[in-house]
Design an enzyme around this catalytic site. Structure first.
Site, PDB file in Angstrom:
ATOM      1  N   CYS A 153      -1.962   8.629   3.575  1.00 45.61           N
ATOM      2  CA  CYS A 153      -1.847   8.374   2.145  1.00 45.61           C
ATOM      3  C   CYS A 153      -3.168   8.678   1.461  1.00 45.61           C
ATOM      4  CB  CYS A 153      -1.333   6.971   1.853  1.00 45.61           C
ATOM      5  SG  CYS A 153      -2.222   5.718   2.703  1.00 45.61           S
ATOM      6  N   GLU A 173       0.878  -1.168   0.000  1.00 44.64           N
ATOM      7  CA  GLU A 173       0.000   0.000   0.000  1.00 44.64           C
ATOM      8  C   GLU A 173       0.911   1.212   0.000  1.00 44.64           C
ATOM      9  OE1 GLU A 173      -3.021   0.612  -0.512  1.00 44.64           O
ATOM     10  OE2 GLU A 173      -3.784  -1.443  -0.501  1.00 44.64           O
TER      11      GLU A 173
HETATM   12  C1  UN1 Z   1      -3.100   5.746   5.266  1.00 46.57           C
HETATM   13  O1  UN1 Z   1      -3.087   6.950   5.244  1.00 46.57           O
HETATM   14  O2  UN1 Z   1      -2.030   5.118   5.234  1.00 46.57           O
HETATM   15  O3  UN1 Z   1      -9.060   6.415   4.957  1.00 46.57           O
HETATM   16  C2  UN1 Z   1      -4.331   4.960   5.389  1.00 46.57           C
HETATM   17  C3  UN1 Z   1      -8.284   6.835   5.805  1.00 46.57           C
HETATM   18  C4  UN1 Z   1      -7.674   5.867   6.780  1.00 46.57           C
HETATM   19  C5  UN1 Z   1      -6.598   5.061   6.163  1.00 46.57           C
HETATM   20  C6  UN1 Z   1      -5.499   5.856   5.670  1.00 46.57           C
HETATM   21  N1  UN1 Z   1      -8.629   4.905   7.225  1.00 46.57           N
HETATM   22  O4  UN1 Z   1      -8.006   8.013   5.849  1.00 46.57           O
END
Ligand code: UN1
Length: 531
Positions: free
Chosen positions: A321, A287
């Site tokens: 992310c 990821e």
């Molecule tokens: C991440 O930023 O690595 O949807 C994951 C979201 C969180 C997941 C982010 N549940 O903002």
């Protein structure tokens, strides 16, 4: 936590900051967490605590003088030992059966939920999350464990009767664990992105070697603590700490690892992806990053759009992310949208996020702050306008941490690299477009494909967006977050293109299957024994 600690369902999208009971419980937890700071924590290898000769410091981004914890500088030999322990523990864990495994995972989920305030306050110190974001991360971890456990149960352990070509033949498809999985987790969801992937692997019957980010090992350690108290057998979940170029590299190169989950940057993820599959096709779930767009058309509710963008661009300082880092807005509504967004950004209070009044805390480290400063300088130099923000706060206590201000930049050409490169700081570029088609073309013109949002109240525009946007997680008119805030069992969370390798998402209904491999079993004559 104290006996008065309330038990609440906390997600990123649904929680109200006005809840007095919650704030009081968090205040108490901050006091307790503070008293817990500065300790040394061991690695766990085969259920045995291991330290070593050298330690590294986990310091708070809120205040460099605050030592959160110290962890061992693990070596390649430590990782080899952890892998050997995980291999030795694998047959018994696999043969324990999924029902018993689920009992352990579910009781760990309960422990994590019970400790949401204690873990949340520690997380706030460790990575600088505000109260609600920290509590959300802890409860997301617990829900990931529950949701993945439910998946195993709903599929009856993934044993599926198949057809037969004659009466004498019994055939079934059985999904089986691979063996040992490595989990490399990032700083930004230090518990959810340690616990979620590890739980996926463990529920499926694999054993695990977990390596947390060196910026945030404590919440990974706390996850392991909860799992140990819930009764995870020795060697099933191992925990190693240390640098990527030794500890991480050993995980990548060691043939005793059968599968890998990595969450982090595109550069590291792609290097690992290539390295890990160099000799044969071992499964790896990566990821990676995002440069997540929000599109705002002339039919949007601009107030809704400004709120959704503000939350996703600046929540946890843009260090998700899933963060929203670029906006394409139709020219006719651009000035009004920017005005509403700037108004909101300027109401954000930046400071020590363990305190109730501060919505935005620090970025994780000096490097991140430098990235922010460079982006601001580059935007100015290339003719952009800093509509708000662009500063680093250094007054008073904030001088001991890394506190950028929420920043909105307009006036740069949409071909500029600041519309392309992931920065992981609270820095949003807004570009004007003539049409939805132009917005979609720009939105898709990227190596990434993680999350995306649109604000529009025109049905045909929404249809066009849903049919053509290239991203794994998309949102329409979401005030609580234009591109962020996915929750287990609600929004599957995974990237397309350069954002993710598997095509199946975390938090979603097809996650656990990725930690299993299929075996077709045909038994002639009698019924086969139980799988
Ligand atoms: C991440 O930023 O690595 O949807 C994951 C979201 C969180 C997941 C982010 N549940 O903002």
């Amino acid at each position: 936590m104290t006996a008065a600690a309330p038990r609440m369902k906390i997600s990123y999208a649904t929680l109200s900051a006005d809840d007095e009971q919650l704030q009081a419980a968090f205040d108490a937890a901050v006091g307790e967490a503070r008293a817990e700071l500065g300790r040394d924590y061991p690695m766990f290898i085969g259920g045995i605590e291991r330290t070593g000769d050298a330690w590294f410091e986990d310091r708070s981004p809120i205040d460099r003088e605050l030592l959160v914890a110290r962890f061992p500088v693990g070596t390649r030999q430590d990782v080899r030992d952890a892998i050997a322990a995980a291999r030795a523990a694998f047959p018994a864990w696999r043969d324990l059966g999924w029902r018993r495994r689920l009992e352990i995972i579910r009781s760990a989920a309960e422990l994590i939920s019970e400790r949401q305030f204690r873990y949340g306050a520690l997380m706030s110190f460790e990575v600088g999350k505000n109260r609600l974001e920290a509590l959300g991360d802890v409860e997301e971890t617990a829900d990931l464990l529950r949701y993945y456990a439910d998946q195993m149960e709903a599929h009856d352990g993934f044993v599926l009767p198949m057809g037969s070509l004659s009466e004498a033949e019994h055939t079934r498809s059985v999904l089986k664990p691979h063996g040992v999985w490595g989990v490399i987790s990032p700083f930004n969801f230090p518990m959810a992105l340690s616990g979620g992937p590890a739980a996926g692997a463990l529920i499926a019957g694999n054993t695990v070697v977990l390596k947390p980010s060196s910026d945030a090992p404590l919440l990974g350690w706390k996850f392991v603590e909860a799992m140990r108290e819930a009764g995870i057998p020795d060697g099933v979940l191992n925990f190693v700490t240390g640098p990527g170029d030794t500890v991480g590299a050993e995980l990548e190169e060691n043939p005793g690892i059968d599968g890998m989950v990595f969450t982090g940057s595109y550069e590291v993820g792609m290097r690992l992806y290539r390295g890990f599959t160099r000799d044969y096709p071992r499964p790896i779930i990566t990821e990676m990053g995002g440069k997540n767009p929000a599109i705002i058309t002339a039919s949007a509710d601009l107030d809704e759009a400004a709120e959704g963008v503000m939350r996703s661009a600046f929540g946890f300082d843009g260090q998700k992310c899933s963060a929203n880092s670029r906006v394409y807005v139709e020219r006719s509504v651009a000035p009004e949208f920017v005005r509403l967004l700037v108004e909101r950004a300027e109401r954000i209070v930046v400071g020590d996020p363990t305190r109730r009044e501060n919505w935005m805390g620090p970025v994780i480290n000096e490097r991140s702050l430098a990235k922010f400063r460079d982006a601001v300088a580059e935007a100015k130099q290339d003719g952009g306008t800093i509509a708000t923000g662009g500063r680093v706060l250094t007054d008073g206590d904030r001088g001991r941490g890394y506190f950028p201000t929420p920043t909105v930049v307009t006036g740069l050409p949409t071909s500029h690299r600041l519309f392309r490169d992931e920065l992981f700081v609270p820095f949003l570029v807004v570009g004007e477009v003539e049409s939805l088609d132009e917005a979609l073309r720009l939105a898709n013109d990227t190596e990434y494909g993680l999350t995306a949002g649109i604000f529009s109240h025109d049905r045909s525009e929404i249809t066009t967006f849903l049919n053509s946007i290239q991203a794994g997680v998309v949102y329409v008119n979401r005030r609580s977050g234009a591109t962020t805030g996915a929750w287990p069992g609600i929004q599957s969370f995974g990237g397309w293109k350069g954002s993710g390798s598997s095509g199946k998402s975390g938090l979603g209904p097809y996650y656990v299957q990725q930690f299993l491999r299929e075996q077709s079993q045909t038994v002639m004559g009698e019924e086969p024994p139980p799988a």
